[in-house]
Design an enzyme around this catalytic site. Structure first.
Site, PDB file in Angstrom:
ATOM      1  CD  GLU A 282     -10.384   4.905   0.487  1.00 29.92           C
ATOM      2  OE1 GLU A 282     -10.098   6.103   0.295  1.00 29.92           O
ATOM      3  OE2 GLU A 282      -9.715   3.964   0.031  1.00 29.92           O
TER       4      GLU A 282
ATOM      5  CE  LYS B  71      -4.526  -1.430   0.849  1.00 32.04           C
ATOM      6  NZ  LYS B  71      -4.463  -2.844   1.277  1.00 32.04           N
TER       7      LYS B  71
ATOM      8  CB  SER C  13      -0.268  -8.052  -1.550  1.00 27.66           C
ATOM      9  OG  SER C  13      -1.134  -8.938  -0.857  1.00 27.66           O
TER      10      SER C  13
HETATM   11  C1  PLP Z   1      -5.360  -3.858   0.851  1.00 25.55           C
HETATM   12  C2  PLP Z   1      -4.667  -5.132   0.597  1.00 25.55           C
HETATM   13  C3  PLP Z   1      -4.971  -5.945  -0.517  1.00 25.55           C
HETATM   14  C4  PLP Z   1      -6.115  -5.669  -1.458  1.00 25.55           C
HETATM   15  O1  PLP Z   1      -6.055  -4.490  -2.165  1.00 25.55           O
HETATM   16  P1  PLP Z   1      -5.671  -4.403  -3.707  1.00 25.55           P
HETATM   17  O2  PLP Z   1      -5.955  -3.003  -4.046  1.00 25.55           O
HETATM   18  O3  PLP Z   1      -6.538  -5.387  -4.447  1.00 25.55           O
HETATM   19  O4  PLP Z   1      -4.247  -4.756  -3.829  1.00 25.55           O
HETATM   20  C5  PLP Z   1      -4.220  -7.087  -0.732  1.00 25.55           C
HETATM   21  N1  PLP Z   1      -3.214  -7.425   0.110  1.00 25.55           N
HETATM   22  C6  PLP Z   1      -2.895  -6.681   1.190  1.00 25.55           C
HETATM   23  C7  PLP Z   1      -1.784  -7.136   2.068  1.00 25.55           C
HETATM   24  C8  PLP Z   1      -3.605  -5.510   1.466  1.00 25.55           C
HETATM   25  O5  PLP Z   1      -3.273  -4.778   2.546  1.00 25.55           O
END
Ligand code: PLP
Length: 390
Positions: free
Chosen positions: A109, A87, A375
């Protein structure tokens, strides 16, 4: 309507009030100016490196690969960023843009609180006022993240209408934006009215810019598959971007199937959604018969979103990206397996992408290569997984 500026085929656009349209236009003008400005890009790259710790490794998961006895699995370690997820790539870009635009107040948000925490951190770092809008239900569920945001000086506003979750948080943020022209709205995923899906993609693109260079260094060729989870789609679009023109690279987005897509408890907008308008964009999303947005469910708070970003809807229609899904059970199994064999605890969101790779790898030859985007890290999910297993 359609196929113009701000559209991906028929998807995208800016379905917002005149007031917000004007703010979006100003944002687009600034973005276009700075995204090609060398000073701006240098500053962005400086903080990505020095503050967030990029570049993130492309790690060969040797033990997982051996365990599955098939294709080689590489993990793009976005979990190693400052604050534990991808993020920050986007939030940093947008906050630097806000700074260039002379804005002194940040609005955002947040659903689960991950985006809110990243925004609060960077607002603190750059000395900006920060207001976070969050549903009352989420505030209760994500107490620790609320406390984190407050510790870093943000004010968290509780939204008490409707379902009191992410949708209401977005409403609150848009309303705050229209009433303060000096505020900058930092949007958290590749969704919303134009130009946000494009801005978020450009700041998340760093994931595939790095992974492409790294896999060429390590393997001398491009991967056969790139797999990422899809909530709104920001880590996925960032993971896919640099490979879109390489047709031989298979791209797979993985949505949350919750308790199964045959139930009503999932967040699989691509698998089960219809074309419609949500959060200022035309895209695929889950709607009820009466046209209202469906309530969605996933074990993972970050994938718990009823739509997908408009570029994903387009990439699905043109068959460039394949969209799949994983259930809660499959994600938890993947979460446990990676923890056990690699000593890496993945975010429950990322575990959905891993689940797909775990299914796919054994069916492929050993010379095939899969990159999975990790992610985020899973420390935040440990208590929930413990409860789930009990
Ligand atoms: C917020 C989040 C996501 C989902 O958001 P995307 O915009 O689809 O990437 C995925 N993995 C993690 C670790 C997150 O914090």
């Amino acid at each position: 309507m359609g196929n113009g500026v701000g559209y991906f085929g028929i998807f995208g656009g800016a379905f917002v009030t005149e007031e917000i349209k004007k703010l979006c236009d100003d944002l687009e003008t600034a973005f276009k100016r700075y995204i090609n400005d060398e000073d701006f890009i240098n500053e962005y790259n400086y903080y990505l490196k020095e503050y967030s710790g990029r570049e993130t490794p492309l790690y060969f998961a040797e033990s997982l690969t051996e365990h599955l006895n098939g294709a080689k699995i590489y993990l793009k370690r976005e979990d190693l960023n400052h604050l534990g997820s991808h993020k920050i790539n986007n939030v940093l870009g947008q906050i630097l843009l806000a700074k260039r635009m002379g804005k002194t107040r940040i609005i955002a948000e947040t659903g689960a609180g991950q985006h809110g925490v990243a925004t609060a951190a960077l607002a603190a770092k750059f000395g900006m006022e920060c207001d976070i809008y969050m549903g009352a239900v989420d505030i209760k569920r994500q107490e620790l993240n609320v406390f984190r945001m407050e510790m870093m000086g943000a004010k968290v506003h509780s939204m008490t209408h409707g379902n009191q979750t992410l949708k209401e948080a977005v409403d609150g943020a848009f309303e705050a934006w229209t009433s303060d022209l000096d505020a900058f709205y930092v949007l958290g995923s590749a969704v919303g009215p134009h130009p946000y899906p494009t801005i978020v993609r450009e700041f998340q693109k760093i994931i595939s810019v790095e992974s492409k260079r790294q896999i060429l260094e390590k393997e001398g060729r491009l991967p056969d598959y790139v797999i990422a989870c899809v909530g709104g789609g920001s880590n996925a679009i960032g993971s896919f971007s640099e490979y879109l023109e390489n047709e031989e690279v298979n791209l797979i987005g993985v949505e949350a199937a919750g308790k199964g897509i045959e139930t009503n408890e999932h967040a699989a907008a691509m698998a089960k959604g219809k074309i419609g308008i949500i959060d200022g964009m035309r895209t695929k999303a889950l709607f009820e018969e009466d046209g209202s947005v469906s309530k969605v469910y996933s074990i993972s708070a970050g994938l718990d979103y009823p739509g997908v970003g408009p570029q994903h809807a387009f990439l699905n229609d043109t068959n460039r990206v394949r969209y799949s899904y994983a259930t809660d059970d499959e994600a938890v199994e993947a979460f446990l397996l990676l923890s056990k064999v690699e000593g890496i605890i993945p975010a429950i969101e990322s575990s959905h992408a891993l689940a797909k790779a775990i299914k796919l790898a054994p069916k492929l030859d050993k010379d095939k290569i899969i990159i999975v985007t990790l992610s985020g890290r899973g420390d935040k999910d440990v208590a929930q997984i413990k409860e789930y297993l009990a």
